[in-house]
Design a protein around this motif. Structure first.
Motif, PDB file in Angstrom:
ATOM      1  N   ASN A  40      -1.186   2.408   2.434  1.00 25.65           N
ATOM      2  CA  ASN A  40      -0.391   2.231   3.655  1.00 25.65           C
ATOM      3  C   ASN A  40      -0.637   3.377   4.642  1.00 25.65           C
ATOM      4  O   ASN A  40       0.297   3.966   5.177  1.00 25.65           O
ATOM      5  CB  ASN A  40       1.100   2.105   3.334  1.00 25.65           C
ATOM      6  N   GLU A  41      -1.914   3.705   4.847  1.00 22.59           N
ATOM      7  CA  GLU A  41      -2.346   4.728   5.810  1.00 22.59           C
ATOM      8  C   GLU A  41      -1.951   6.152   5.413  1.00 22.59           C
ATOM      9  O   GLU A  41      -2.031   7.051   6.229  1.00 22.59           O
ATOM     10  CB  GLU A  41      -1.804   4.427   7.228  1.00 22.59           C
ATOM     11  N   LEU A  77      -3.120  -1.509   0.493  1.00 23.27           N
ATOM     12  CA  LEU A  77      -1.946  -1.913   1.252  1.00 23.27           C
ATOM     13  C   LEU A  77      -0.890  -2.361   0.250  1.00 23.27           C
ATOM     14  O   LEU A  77      -1.169  -3.178  -0.614  1.00 23.27           O
ATOM     15  CB  LEU A  77      -2.330  -3.075   2.173  1.00 23.27           C
ATOM     16  N   THR A 137       2.882  -4.029   0.064  1.00 22.32           N
ATOM     17  CA  THR A 137       3.882  -4.709   0.889  1.00 22.32           C
ATOM     18  C   THR A 137       4.957  -5.331   0.019  1.00 22.32           C
ATOM     19  O   THR A 137       4.714  -5.666  -1.135  1.00 22.32           O
ATOM     20  CB  THR A 137       3.227  -5.828   1.734  1.00 22.32           C
ATOM     21  N   GLU A 160       7.078  -3.868  11.984  1.00 22.33           N
ATOM     22  CA  GLU A 160       7.600  -3.862  10.629  1.00 22.33           C
ATOM     23  C   GLU A 160       9.106  -3.656  10.738  1.00 22.33           C
ATOM     24  O   GLU A 160       9.564  -2.676  11.327  1.00 22.33           O
ATOM     25  CB  GLU A 160       6.951  -2.733   9.824  1.00 22.33           C
ATOM     26  N   ILE A 206       7.013   3.189  -0.732  1.00 17.34           N
ATOM     27  CA  ILE A 206       6.880   1.866  -1.332  1.00 17.34           C
ATOM     28  C   ILE A 206       7.683   1.849  -2.622  1.00 17.34           C
ATOM     29  O   ILE A 206       8.171   2.889  -3.066  1.00 17.34           O
ATOM     30  CB  ILE A 206       5.400   1.511  -1.626  1.00 17.34           C
TER      31      ILE A 206
END
Length: 153
Positions: free
Chosen positions: A12-13, A72, A74, A137, A39
């Motif tokens: 996530n960057e 990533l 999510t 988001e 996360i």
């Protein structure tokens, strides 16, 4: 791979350092969480491939990670509770556009129209416009304002 067996990836960057190339989806998420990536362990993890494609990585799936790979994480089909014009709206998933947010609000009996101007409340009396095509988001508890577009130009 660096000399000490550590692998540098992005989740996530955000940079995450892993111990060794053999990982599972669960171990990768655990390392990211320990390194302050926002996360949770039940998030869905995917590896970013070229051309904008992604490949899901299961929690128990063993993968070989390489320096510079991007992942990533999510939330999976999560429901997000927000307020639109002081009325509660439940959204499906954290990724929304201005248009999808207004559509959900209308479907849940908030008295607005699709051409209304949407903004997010930032606190302290400040707001930020959210365009219909703008991807944002969303998070639980966020507050949005949808007002008639009175631009007569």
């Amino acid at each position: 791979m660096s000399v000490d067996g550590k692998i540098d990836v992005m989740v996530n960057e955000k940079p995450v350092v892993l111990e060794g190339t053999k990982q599972t989806g669960a171990s990768l998420k655990k390392a990211a969480i320990e390194q302050d990536v926002n996360i949770k362990e039940d998030f869905v993890l995917s590896l970013e491939l070229s051309g904008g494609k992604t490949k899901l990585v299961g929690d128990d799936e063993e993968i070989e990670v390489h320096d510079g790979e991007r992942f990533l994480a999510t939330e999976n089909d999560v429901k997000i509770d927000v307020m639109v014009n002081e009325k509660p709206v439940v959204l499906e998933g954290t990724k929304q556009t201005g248009a999808s947010l207004k559509k959900a609000a209308i479907e849940q009996d908030v008295n607005i129209k699709e051409d209304f101007v949407l903004s997010i409340e930032l606190g302290g009396g400040k707001t930020k416009l959210v365009g219909d095509d703008e991807e944002i988001e969303v998070h639980d508890g966020e507050r949005f304002l949808a007002i008639e577009n009175d631009d007569n130009s």
